[in-house]
Design a protein around this motif. Structure first.
Motif: not given
Ligand code: FES
Length: 84
Positions: A4-11, A52-62, A65-71
């Motif tokens: 499983v590949n997990v990318k935590v966006c740190l942008g 952007w307008e409805f930004s659901k950041a932070p994002y993580v990809k698993v 699958e894009v996880i919005k408002e990731a915790t």
């Protein structure tokens, strides 16, 4: 089993919106899942600008699958789904 590949966006956007809290995943995931999961921080995944307008950041990809408002909890739940 495929990894499983997990990318935590740190942008910047994700970081400002709380991905700094998600950095504990970079420690936690290898301890919990070892070789089964690859986890890494990533520069902007390009998702914040689309949404952007409805930004659901932070994002993580698993995987794909894009996880919005990731915790941490949401990401761990997504990893569990992928490992099944
Ligand atoms: S900063 Fe995270 S998707 Fe752009």
């Amino acid at each position: 089993m495929a990894k499983v590949n997990v990318k935590v966006c740190l942008g910047t956007t994700c970081f400002v919106m709380g991905s700094s809290n998600l950095q504990e995943l970079l420690d936690l995931v290898p301890k919990k899942y070892g070789e089964d999961v690859d986890v890494a921080g990533s520069p902007c995944l390009g998702l914040c600008s689309i949404d952007w307008e409805f930004s659901k950041a932070p994002y993580v990809k698993v995987n794909d699958e894009v996880i919005k408002e990731a915790t941490v909890e949401k990401v761990l739940a997504a990893i569990e789904r992928e490992l099944k």
